[in-house]
Each structure stands twice: as C-alpha cells, then as structure tokens.
Design an enzyme around this catalytic site. Structure first.
Site, short mmCIF file in Angstrom:
data_model
loop_
_atom_site.label_atom_id
_atom_site.label_comp_id
_atom_site.label_asym_id
_atom_site.label_seq_id
_atom_site.Cartn_x
_atom_site.Cartn_y
_atom_site.Cartn_z
N CYS A 60 0.83 -1.21 0.00
CA CYS A 60 0.00 0.00 0.00
C CYS A 60 0.86 1.26 0.00
O CYS A 60 0.32 2.37 0.09
CB CYS A 60 -0.90 0.00 1.23
SG CYS A 60 0.02 0.20 2.78
N CYS A 63 4.85 2.06 3.98
CA CYS A 63 6.19 2.15 4.59
C CYS A 63 6.94 3.37 4.07
O CYS A 63 7.66 4.03 4.82
CB CYS A 63 6.98 0.87 4.34
SG CYS A 63 6.29 -0.53 5.26
N CYS A 158 4.98 -6.87 4.44
CA CYS A 158 4.67 -7.51 3.15
C CYS A 158 5.95 -8.03 2.50
O CYS A 158 6.02 -9.18 2.06
CB CYS A 158 3.98 -6.52 2.21
SG CYS A 158 2.49 -5.79 2.90
N CYS A 191 3.83 -2.82 10.05
CA CYS A 191 2.76 -2.45 9.14
C CYS A 191 2.20 -1.10 9.57
O CYS A 191 1.15 -1.03 10.17
CB CYS A 191 1.68 -3.54 9.15
SG CYS A 191 0.51 -3.40 7.80
N HIS A 229 5.34 -7.70 25.36
CA HIS A 229 4.67 -8.02 26.63
C HIS A 229 5.58 -7.76 27.84
O HIS A 229 5.13 -7.27 28.87
CB HIS A 229 4.29 -9.51 26.57
CG HIS A 229 3.55 -10.04 27.75
ND1 HIS A 229 2.25 -9.69 28.05
CD2 HIS A 229 3.91 -10.93 28.71
CE1 HIS A 229 1.85 -10.34 29.13
NE2 HIS A 229 2.84 -11.09 29.55
N CYS A 232 5.57 -3.96 28.51
CA CYS A 232 4.28 -3.30 28.30
C CYS A 232 3.84 -2.47 29.51
O CYS A 232 3.90 -2.95 30.66
CB CYS A 232 3.22 -4.36 28.01
SG CYS A 232 1.58 -3.67 27.79
N CYS A 257 -5.21 -4.87 31.05
CA CYS A 257 -4.50 -5.58 29.98
C CYS A 257 -5.42 -5.75 28.76
O CYS A 257 -6.62 -5.99 28.90
CB CYS A 257 -4.06 -6.93 30.51
SG CYS A 257 -3.44 -8.06 29.27
N CYS A 263 -4.70 -9.04 22.15
CA CYS A 263 -3.32 -8.51 22.12
C CYS A 263 -2.31 -9.63 21.85
O CYS A 263 -2.33 -10.68 22.48
CB CYS A 263 -3.00 -7.84 23.45
SG CYS A 263 -1.35 -7.11 23.43
N CYS A 272 8.52 -1.07 20.27
CA CYS A 272 7.45 -0.04 20.28
C CYS A 272 7.23 0.58 21.67
O CYS A 272 7.06 1.81 21.77
CB CYS A 272 6.14 -0.60 19.75
SG CYS A 272 6.27 -1.37 18.14
N CYS A 284 0.49 1.45 20.03
CA CYS A 284 -0.83 0.83 19.99
C CYS A 284 -1.42 0.55 21.38
O CYS A 284 -2.52 1.01 21.69
CB CYS A 284 -0.76 -0.47 19.19
SG CYS A 284 -0.10 -0.25 17.53
N CYS A 291 -1.95 -4.96 20.59
CA CYS A 291 -0.88 -5.14 19.61
C CYS A 291 -1.36 -6.20 18.62
O CYS A 291 -1.77 -7.28 19.02
CB CYS A 291 0.40 -5.60 20.31
SG CYS A 291 1.68 -6.18 19.17
N CYS A 294 2.15 -6.80 14.30
CA CYS A 294 2.36 -6.46 12.88
C CYS A 294 3.78 -6.73 12.39
O CYS A 294 4.03 -6.66 11.20
CB CYS A 294 1.95 -5.01 12.61
SG CYS A 294 3.16 -3.78 13.14
S1 SF4 Z 1 -1.70 -5.48 26.91
FE1 SF4 Z 1 -0.76 -7.15 25.66
S2 SF4 Z 1 1.45 -6.89 25.88
FE2 SF4 Z 1 0.46 -5.66 27.47
S3 SF4 Z 1 0.41 -7.02 29.25
FE3 SF4 Z 1 -1.53 -7.30 28.21
S4 SF4 Z 1 -1.17 -9.05 26.80
FE4 SF4 Z 1 0.84 -8.30 27.47
S1 SF4 Z 2 0.87 -3.76 16.29
FE1 SF4 Z 2 2.37 -4.27 17.93
S2 SF4 Z 2 4.35 -4.44 16.84
FE2 SF4 Z 2 2.94 -3.37 15.45
S3 SF4 Z 2 3.26 -1.18 15.88
FE3 SF4 Z 2 1.56 -1.82 17.23
S4 SF4 Z 2 2.57 -2.40 19.16
FE4 SF4 Z 2 4.18 -2.31 17.59
#
Ligand code: SF4
Ligand code: SF4
Length: 362
Positions: A60, A63, A158, A191, A229, A232, A257, A263, A272, A284, A291, A294
């Site tokens: 697309c 990037c 991709c 992505c 994780h 996070c 969570c 997630c 990230c 995200c 998450c 991606c």
């Molecule tokens: S939001 Fe996702 S990465 Fe964060 S603690 Fe929960 S499962 Fe783990």
């Molecule tokens: S989807 Fe997950 S790996 Fe992709 S940008 Fe969001 S937090 Fe980062």
C-alpha cells in the site's frame, strides 16, 4: 542531484542534523564517538555516494509514507530526494520508459554496490503475472536487481513475510523477498515499518559495511530483540488478572490488559513500548488498542480481537483463581522471558496507582 548544503540550510540546521545523528547512535547502541561517522554516512547517502534502488510490489506504500513522515522530515527528505535519483517508483519525478531506463542504468552503473530496498510482497503464482511494472513481473525485477545488489533490505511486513497481500486465502501466492530469492535478506517488518528502524538499519549497514545482528526471522536485533509483553505499560493489569473486556473500558486503579481483546504482545518482538511512534507520541497498546503483532511472520492472523491461545489460557486460570477469592500470577504460563518481567510489571502498576492517588482519582 540535490545540493546537500542548500538542503541542510533549507530543511534542517546543522545542529539538529548532528542531534539526529546522535539519536541514531543511541538507537543502535553506539557511543557518541560514532556521531561524526553516522553524520558522514547520512551525508554520503544524500550525496548519492551510496546508491539505493527502492522497488515497490504488492503493498500500500505505507512504509514509504511512514519513512517520509519521520519526525526529522529534513533528513527523510534529504535521503529520499536522493534515493529518487536512482530509482523509487513513488517519489521519482520520472515515469514510464524514462523511469525504467533509469533503473537499468542504475543497476549497471552501481553493479555490486547498491542497497536494494524492496517494499511489498512478491506474487509468485503463474510466475508472478499478477504484479507487473514496465511490462516485467515484479518477481523478475526483484530477482534481477538482487543479483547485483550489495545488500537486500525488505521494508515492511509484506516484503519481509508476505503480510496482508499474503493473507489467507492468498490467491496470488504472495511471498516475502527472502522466500523468493533466498540468501541474506535484512527484514525490517512492521505495518508500516517504523522510520527509525529503516534509517537506523541502513546507517548501520553503511557504518560497519555488514548487516547488523539478525534474529531468526532476519530482523535487526537492536529494534526487534525485545518482547512487547515484557515491556508493556499494561503488564501490571495482566499480572493482576485485570483485563479490558470491551474497547474504551477503563478499570479502576489500573491500566487494564488488552489480552482479552486479542493482544499479541506476548508473541511479538519490537521496541514499540520504548521507541513509540509519531515522534515519540504513543504506541498501539498505550493508546488502548491491542498489539496486532504487525512485525511477526504470522501477521495478519484472524480473528484480530480474540485472545491468542497463550493469553486465553491465562485469562481462564486468572478468572478461576479470582472466583476462588485469590489473585495470583501466572507468568510462568507464557515462558521464562515473561516471568522475569513480573517485578517490573508490579512497579508499573504501583506507579500508576500512586499517580492516581496524587491526582485524587478513585
Ligand atoms: S496489553 Fe498485551 S502486551 Fe500488554 S500485558 Fe496485556 S497481553 Fe501483554
Ligand atoms: S501492532 Fe504491535 S508491533 Fe505493530 S506497531 Fe503496534 S505495538 Fe508495535
């Protein structure tokens, strides 16, 4: 060719250019002693000393957009303006036969020296006829360009693993670059891919004249060596068994969570949570979205918003435990790497609680 001095004067001051180079050094885990070398590497790219050929396939163009939206637009424009001199279908001024001639000339003139950047998956069904540019299949273009490239870099999920064009049922049999041409391909998935990951990887290659350390999926370790994780900000919620069950929900005294909303942080590796996106604004999970994993070869996996197997099991155990009136941690269910983060997660939780107390939030 652009005039670097003029571009620097117009778009970016020398001071902020050096500051940007220092940021690049930090992101690559290098000392300040590398700053002048990094600045020289970026200037070298901008002056056309490092030829780059950037091809687009099934994708697309996100990037390229992400890269161009780097929070150091002066640098991104500087580099992209120059890349377009060699070949970049989206950004180059030339089109049609003139553009194709520019590609042929660049491949001949810089034989064995150019970095080949590929953005987009490669359809291989029926020998690749479902993606053609200038009368040639994208598959044959990449194969030809890769033959005489010094390095091959796949930008975005991709190009790295097939990504969305390769999603089930994948009627054109899209594949990632490494699966088509073999050999060493540096994968910078995402992505889209984060602009820092793209610039940082190219600069690292120029600095050390070799590919950076890669993980088992061909991704540079400085950017893809950490599990989401484990780092996070909602990990305290996970440890406490406090899950967001519907989007927009806020739980008392804790950042819940996102595991129940699909997630994929426990099976995703990227920086990230530390690097953040959009000039360090957010990412995200902190923005209350799960998450999607991606950067992983499994992306996109449907359904997006159903808990992954590992987390579903954890939620079940957590709820059973809470029904019995006790709350315990189940970190071991996700493996050793997760268990090591439990103490940090508690700290996040209590830090959040303290902040709320200070603000007088119940
Ligand atoms: S939001 Fe996702 S990465 Fe964060 S603690 Fe929960 S499962 Fe783990
Ligand atoms: S989807 Fe997950 S790996 Fe992709 S940008 Fe969001 S937090 Fe980062």
């Amino acid at each position: 060719m652009i005039d670097l001095a003029r571009a620097l004067r117009k778009d970016i001051s020398r001071r902020s250019f050096i500051k940007y180079s220092a940021t690049l050094a930090a992101m690559l885990g290098l000392s300040d002693a590398f700053v002048p070398k990094i600045a020289a590497a970026v200037e070298g790219m901008a002056n056309g000393k490092q030829p780059v050929i950037w091809l687009h396939g099934a994708e697309c163009t996100g990037c390229t957009v992400s890269f161009a939206n780097s929070h150091h637009p002066g640098v991104a424009e500087l580099v992209l303006d120059t890349l377009s001199l060699q070949y970049h279908e989206t950004l180059m001024a030339a089109s049609g036969h003139v553009a194709e001639k520019a590609l042929e000339e660049a491949m001949t003139r810089f034989k064995g020296k150019y970095i080949l950047v590929v953005e987009g998956a490669i359809p291989v069904k029926d020998d690749g006829i479902y993606c053609r540019i200038g009368g040639k299949t994208f598959k044959s273009k990449v194969e030809e360009a890769a033959t005489n490239a010094a390095y091959v870099v796949a930008v975005g999920t991709c190009a790295s693993f097939g990504g969305i064009p390769a999603a089930d049922p994948n009627p054109t049999q899209c594949k990632g670059v490494a699966d088509v041409i073999g050999g060493t391909v540096v994968n910078i998935p995402g992505c889209p891919a984060h602009p820092d990951w793209i610039v940082g990887t190219i600069v690292s290659i120029l600095l050390f004249n070799k590919v950076p350390e890669l993980d088992k999926h061909g991704r540079p370790m400085p950017f893809f060596g950490k599990q989401i994780h484990e780092n996070c900000p909602r990990r305290g919620g996970y440890e406490q068994g406090r899950f967001i069950k519907k989007f927009g929900e806020e739980l008392p005294n804790i950042e819940g969570c996102m595991g129940a909303k699909g997630c994929r942080g426990p099976i995703t590796y990227a920086d990230c949570p530390h690097r953040l996106w959009n000039a360090g604004t957010n990412f995200c999970i902190a923005a209350s979205a799960p998450c999607a994993g991606c950067v992983e070869p499994s992306f996109p996996k449907l359904p997006l918003y159903e808990p992954i197997e590992e987390v579903a099991k954890f939620i079940e155990e957590s709820e059973a435990s809470q029904d019995q009136g006790s709350i315990s941690t189940f970190a071991a269910s996700l493996g050793g790497a997760v268990a090591g983060a439990a103490a940090g997660a508690g700290a996040v939780y209590f830090a959040g609680e303290k902040a709320r107390e200070k603000e007088g939030v119940e």
